[in-house]
Design a protein around this motif. Structure first.
Motif, PDB file in Angstrom:
ATOM      1  N   ARG A  11       0.846  -1.200   0.000  1.00 33.70           N
ATOM      2  CA  ARG A  11       0.000   0.000   0.000  1.00 33.70           C
ATOM      3  C   ARG A  11       0.879   1.247   0.000  1.00 33.70           C
ATOM      4  NH1 ARG A  11      -3.265   2.988  -1.466  1.00 33.70           N
ATOM      5  NH2 ARG A  11      -5.065   3.825  -0.381  1.00 33.70           N
ATOM      6  N   TRP A  12       1.927   1.209   0.827  1.00 30.96           N
ATOM      7  CA  TRP A  12       2.803   2.366   0.979  1.00 30.96           C
ATOM      8  C   TRP A  12       4.266   1.938   0.994  1.00 30.96           C
ATOM      9  CZ3 TRP A  12       1.475   7.545   1.607  1.00 30.96           C
ATOM     10  CH2 TRP A  12       0.168   7.850   2.008  1.00 30.96           C
ATOM     11  N   VAL A  13       5.116   2.875   0.600  1.00 29.44           N
ATOM     12  CA  VAL A  13       6.546   2.827   0.935  1.00 29.44           C
ATOM     13  C   VAL A  13       6.799   4.051   1.800  1.00 29.44           C
ATOM     14  CG1 VAL A  13       8.892   3.060   0.025  1.00 29.44           C
ATOM     15  CG2 VAL A  13       7.229   1.603  -1.173  1.00 29.44           C
ATOM     16  N   LEU A  14       7.492   3.861   2.927  1.00 28.73           N
ATOM     17  CA  LEU A  14       7.843   4.990   3.808  1.00 28.73           C
ATOM     18  C   LEU A  14       9.323   5.310   3.643  1.00 28.73           C
ATOM     19  CD1 LEU A  14       6.107   4.120   7.233  1.00 28.73           C
ATOM     20  CD2 LEU A  14       5.115   5.060   5.159  1.00 28.73           C
ATOM     21  N   LEU A  15       9.621   6.523   3.250  1.00 29.62           N
ATOM     22  CA  LEU A  15      11.029   6.942   3.106  1.00 29.62           C
ATOM     23  C   LEU A  15      11.302   8.082   4.067  1.00 29.62           C
ATOM     24  CD1 LEU A  15      12.260   7.382  -0.588  1.00 29.62           C
ATOM     25  CD2 LEU A  15      12.943   5.659   1.095  1.00 29.62           C
ATOM     26  N   ASN A  16      12.419   8.018   4.762  1.00 29.66           N
ATOM     27  CA  ASN A  16      12.767   9.046   5.751  1.00 29.66           C
ATOM     28  C   ASN A  16      14.211   9.486   5.499  1.00 29.66           C
ATOM     29  OD1 ASN A  16      13.690   8.851   9.233  1.00 29.66           O
ATOM     30  ND2 ASN A  16      12.952  10.626   8.138  1.00 29.66           N
ATOM     31  N   SER A  17      14.357  10.713   4.997  1.00 23.40           N
ATOM     32  CA  SER A  17      15.684  11.233   4.655  1.00 23.40           C
ATOM     33  C   SER A  17      15.739  12.721   4.971  1.00 23.40           C
ATOM     34  CB  SER A  17      15.933  10.993   3.165  1.00 23.40           C
ATOM     35  OG  SER A  17      17.059  11.713   2.705  1.00 23.40           O
ATOM     36  N   PRO A  18      16.721  13.166   5.777  1.00 26.42           N
ATOM     37  CA  PRO A  18      17.680  12.401   6.559  1.00 26.42           C
ATOM     38  C   PRO A  18      16.962  11.507   7.576  1.00 26.42           C
ATOM     39  CG  PRO A  18      18.314  14.732   6.494  1.00 26.42           C
ATOM     40  CD  PRO A  18      16.939  14.631   5.921  1.00 26.42           C
ATOM     41  N   SER A  19      17.629  10.410   7.886  1.00 32.59           N
ATOM     42  CA  SER A  19      16.981   9.358   8.671  1.00 32.59           C
ATOM     43  C   SER A  19      17.200   9.500  10.177  1.00 32.59           C
ATOM     44  CB  SER A  19      17.550   8.007   8.212  1.00 32.59           C
ATOM     45  OG  SER A  19      17.570   7.061   9.265  1.00 32.59           O
ATOM     46  N   ASN A  20      16.173   9.234  10.905  1.00 34.58           N
ATOM     47  CA  ASN A  20      16.280   8.886  12.305  1.00 34.58           C
ATOM     48  C   ASN A  20      16.120   7.373  12.338  1.00 34.58           C
ATOM     49  OD1 ASN A  20      15.969   8.397  14.996  1.00 34.58           O
ATOM     50  ND2 ASN A  20      14.153   9.656  15.294  1.00 34.58           N
ATOM     51  N   PRO A  21      17.116   6.586  12.631  1.00 33.74           N
ATOM     52  CA  PRO A  21      18.246   6.843  13.519  1.00 33.74           C
ATOM     53  C   PRO A  21      19.615   7.039  12.861  1.00 33.74           C
ATOM     54  CG  PRO A  21      18.014   4.503  13.275  1.00 33.74           C
ATOM     55  CD  PRO A  21      16.972   5.134  12.379  1.00 33.74           C
ATOM     56  N   SER A  22      19.760   6.844  11.537  1.00 30.25           N
ATOM     57  CA  SER A  22      21.132   6.758  11.009  1.00 30.25           C
ATOM     58  C   SER A  22      21.676   8.096  10.542  1.00 30.25           C
ATOM     59  CB  SER A  22      21.183   5.752   9.848  1.00 30.25           C
ATOM     60  OG  SER A  22      20.538   6.299   8.716  1.00 30.25           O
ATOM     61  N   GLY A  23      20.812   9.069  10.263  1.00 31.63           N
ATOM     62  CA  GLY A  23      21.262  10.337   9.691  1.00 31.63           C
ATOM     63  C   GLY A  23      21.507  10.250   8.192  1.00 31.63           C
ATOM     64  N   ALA A  24      21.393   9.040   7.610  1.00 31.49           N
ATOM     65  CA  ALA A  24      21.653   8.872   6.175  1.00 31.49           C
ATOM     66  C   ALA A  24      20.647   9.685   5.364  1.00 31.49           C
ATOM     67  CB  ALA A  24      21.543   7.397   5.797  1.00 31.49           C
ATOM     68  N   ALA A  25      21.121  10.267   4.258  1.00 35.71           N
ATOM     69  CA  ALA A  25      20.251  11.116   3.437  1.00 35.71           C
ATOM     70  C   ALA A  25      20.448  10.766   1.966  1.00 35.71           C
ATOM     71  CB  ALA A  25      20.583  12.584   3.693  1.00 35.71           C
ATOM     72  N   TYR A  26      19.365  10.617   1.246  1.00 36.32           N
ATOM     73  CA  TYR A  26      19.436  10.317  -0.190  1.00 36.32           C
ATOM     74  C   TYR A  26      19.613  11.625  -0.959  1.00 36.32           C
ATOM     75  CZ  TYR A  26      17.415   5.786   1.121  1.00 36.32           C
ATOM     76  OH  TYR A  26      17.180   4.555   1.688  1.00 36.32           O
ATOM     77  N   ASP A  27      20.519  11.637  -1.946  1.00 36.35           N
ATOM     78  CA  ASP A  27      20.601  12.828  -2.782  1.00 36.35           C
ATOM     79  C   ASP A  27      19.578  12.712  -3.917  1.00 36.35           C
ATOM     80  OD1 ASP A  27      21.708  11.306  -4.836  1.00 36.35           O
ATOM     81  OD2 ASP A  27      23.769  11.898  -4.383  1.00 36.35           O
ATOM     82  N   ALA A  28      19.495  13.747  -4.755  1.00 36.30           N
ATOM     83  CA  ALA A  28      18.448  13.784  -5.776  1.00 36.30           C
ATOM     84  C   ALA A  28      18.560  12.588  -6.726  1.00 36.30           C
ATOM     85  CB  ALA A  28      18.535  15.096  -6.546  1.00 36.30           C
ATOM     86  N   ASP A  29      19.784  12.199  -7.077  1.00 37.13           N
ATOM     87  CA  ASP A  29      19.952  11.074  -8.008  1.00 37.13           C
ATOM     88  C   ASP A  29      19.498   9.764  -7.363  1.00 37.13           C
ATOM     89  OD1 ASP A  29      20.961  12.824  -9.830  1.00 37.13           O
ATOM     90  OD2 ASP A  29      23.076  12.336  -9.433  1.00 37.13           O
ATOM     91  N   GLU A  30      19.887   9.592  -6.098  1.00 34.85           N
ATOM     92  CA  GLU A  30      19.482   8.356  -5.411  1.00 34.85           C
ATOM     93  C   GLU A  30      17.965   8.303  -5.248  1.00 34.85           C
ATOM     94  OE1 GLU A  30      23.436   7.755  -2.576  1.00 34.85           O
ATOM     95  OE2 GLU A  30      21.892   9.183  -1.980  1.00 34.85           O
ATOM     96  N   LEU A  31      17.367   9.440  -4.898  1.00 33.48           N
ATOM     97  CA  LEU A  31      15.906   9.479  -4.772  1.00 33.48           C
ATOM     98  C   LEU A  31      15.249   9.184  -6.119  1.00 33.48           C
ATOM     99  CD1 LEU A  31      14.754  12.564  -2.656  1.00 33.48           C
ATOM    100  CD2 LEU A  31      14.535  10.145  -2.082  1.00 33.48           C
ATOM    101  N   GLY A  32      15.803   9.789  -7.158  1.00 28.60           N
ATOM    102  CA  GLY A  32      15.244   9.597  -8.497  1.00 28.60           C
ATOM    103  C   GLY A  32      15.252   8.122  -8.893  1.00 28.60           C
ATOM    104  N   ALA A  33      16.335   7.429  -8.549  1.00 24.94           N
ATOM    105  CA  ALA A  33      16.433   6.007  -8.906  1.00 24.94           C
ATOM    106  C   ALA A  33      15.374   5.193  -8.149  1.00 24.94           C
ATOM    107  CB  ALA A  33      17.831   5.487  -8.604  1.00 24.94           C
ATOM    108  N   LEU A  34      15.119   5.558  -6.882  1.00 24.35           N
ATOM    109  CA  LEU A  34      14.053   4.873  -6.130  1.00 24.35           C
ATOM    110  C   LEU A  34      12.691   5.259  -6.723  1.00 24.35           C
ATOM    111  CD1 LEU A  34      15.319   5.364  -2.438  1.00 24.35           C
ATOM    112  CD2 LEU A  34      15.569   3.334  -3.887  1.00 24.35           C
ATOM    113  N   GLY A  35      12.564   6.521  -7.123  1.00 25.95           N
ATOM    114  CA  GLY A  35      11.313   6.991  -7.731  1.00 25.95           C
ATOM    115  C   GLY A  35      10.998   6.232  -9.011  1.00 25.95           C
TER     116      GLY A  35
END
Ligand SMILES: Cc1ncc(COP(=O)(O)O)c(C=O)c1O
Length: 401
Positions: free
Chosen positions: A167-191
């Motif tokens: 039903r859903w994908v949940l994306l959290n960037s920057p992340s709690n707990p890791s602080g990891a953040a997707y850049d525009a290219d990485e987000l685009g590839a997931l998109g």
């Protein structure tokens, strides 16, 4: 007589709040504990925001408002999305306000997930996501992304996790707990993966948008892949950016049908968020934003300090994240060892217990975030305390055999 609902029995109390309460109790008992478990900035709410709230009280903005936000706050949020994210939301139909980001996410999931529906959640994840999904009878589907992949999922992992029941994908960037953040290219590839699965909705939790250290700008999915805009809920809030955790204002932009359903649920539960907090939030979003940079600069110094010190501890591997105010050291090198008091460190939960008992430092074990063995350190505290905490962690970990 004491029988509870099946829904309440499916969820657990928040592990981060539990550890923070445990540290507070030890402190109240006079024990010198350094709390690195709380998920809130140590900065104060800016004065101009407080003034907006005081003005609202004086002006008599003390009554019920529209269930899911005042027109003024919704307009300020629409303007924020346009200014910061290049997103064009209709303030009246496509913006919603709730009692914190947690409430907004709760409303979205409860309004749309049926028993048996699946919700894909990259791990490590924010503690509340799986419990909110479980509350509805839906099934959380974690995707493990360890330190070796920078705590970020790959497009192939996302594709493999999606089923006809998703039903859903949940994306959290920057992340709690890791602080990891997707850049525009990485987000685009997931998109691009999501574009191939038109039945799936996307919730992006952008709560840490303004706690950001990378040179490249923050990006969010509806901006990077506009074709996903009509099935994306962009969630944000005032808690972290404006140090307003106690005011309880979260908000979102998304498709009108969903915003309407969330408001319907809210109309039968909390009603409107506090009228004064809404005025403060409008003040925060409309006011000067330049103080954010100074706060980020301070957070960045602390991030570098903590990641540097923890990486010196034998057995810990601590990636340096691009956002939020957490680090998430991988503790694989310590599992299986024994403490001087004889206890065996057979899990990250045992390690966090040992750290609070032996080092008097409160951290949250990775199991709570769905990716072990690791623990979360919140560095939203003074440099002096961070140095002392890391020294204590180092000493305690070095004593493990
Ligand atoms: C990733 C993430 N999303 C949402 C929230 C909820 O924020 P709020 O305090 O506005 O409910 C938090 C708070 O810790 C968070 O870390």
């Amino acid at each position: 007589m004491t029988r509870l609902s099946a829904a309440i029995d499916r969820i657990q109390p928040s592990a981060t709040l539990a550890m923070t309460a445990r540290a507070a109790k030890l402190k109240a008992d006079g024990i010198d504990v350094i709390g690195l478990s709380a998920g809130e900035p140590d900065f104060d709410t800016p004065d101009f925001v407080k003034e907006a709230a005081i003005a609202a009280i004086r002006e008599g903005q003390t009554k019920y408002t529209n269930v899911d936000g005042t027109p003024r706050l919704k307009a300020a949020i629409a303007a924020k999305f346009a200014r910061d994210n290049g997103l064009d939301y209709d303030a009246a139909a496509e913006i919603g306000v709730g009692v914190g980001g947690k409430h907004v996410i709760f409303n979205a999931i409860v309004a749309t997930v049926n028993p048996g529906d699946e919700v894909v959640i990259p791990a490590p994840y924010w503690v509340s996501y799986p419990d909110i999904v479980a509350f509805t009878g839906g099934a959380p589907v974690p995707i493990a992304a360890g330190a070796d992949q920078g705590y970020k999922i790959t497009p192939a992992q996302l594709d493999a996790a999606i089923t006809p029941r998703t039903r859903w994908v949940l994306l959290n960037s920057p992340s709690n707990p890791s602080g990891a953040a997707y850049d525009a290219d990485e987000l685009g590839a997931l998109g691009d993966v999501l574009l191939a699965h038109p039945h799936v909705m996307l919730l992006t939790d952008d709560m840490y948008e303004h706690v950001w250290y990378a040179d490249r700008p923050f990006s969010t999915m509806a901006q990077v892949r506009p074709a996903l805009r009509d099935r994306t809920l962009t969630v944000n809030g005032c808690s972290k950016a404006y140090a307003m955790t106690g005011w309880r204002i979260g908000y979102c932009g998304g498709p009108a049908w969903l915003i309407k359903a969330m408001a319907k649920l809210q109309s039968q539960s909390t009603s409107n968020p506090c009228s004064i907090a809404q005025a403060a939030a409008a003040g925060a979003l409309e006011g000067p934003q330049d103080f954010l940079r100074a706060r980020n600069d301070a957070f960045k110094v602390r991030r570098d300090l903590v990641a540097g010190l923890l990486n010196e501890v034998p057995g810990l591997d601590c990636p340096t994240p691009d956002g939020a105010f957490y680090v998430y050291p991988d503790a694989s090198g310590l599992i299986g060892r024994s403490a001087p008091d004889g206890r065996r460190i057979d899990s990250d939960e045992a390690l966090a217990g040992y750290l609070i008992d032996a080092a008097r430092v409160a951290v949250v074990h990775g199991g709570a975030f769905g990716l072990s063995p690791a623990f979360r350190v919140s560095y939203a505290t003074s440099e002096a305390l961070l140095r002392e905490a890391c020294a204590r962690i180092g000493e305690a970990c070095t004593a493990l055999r």
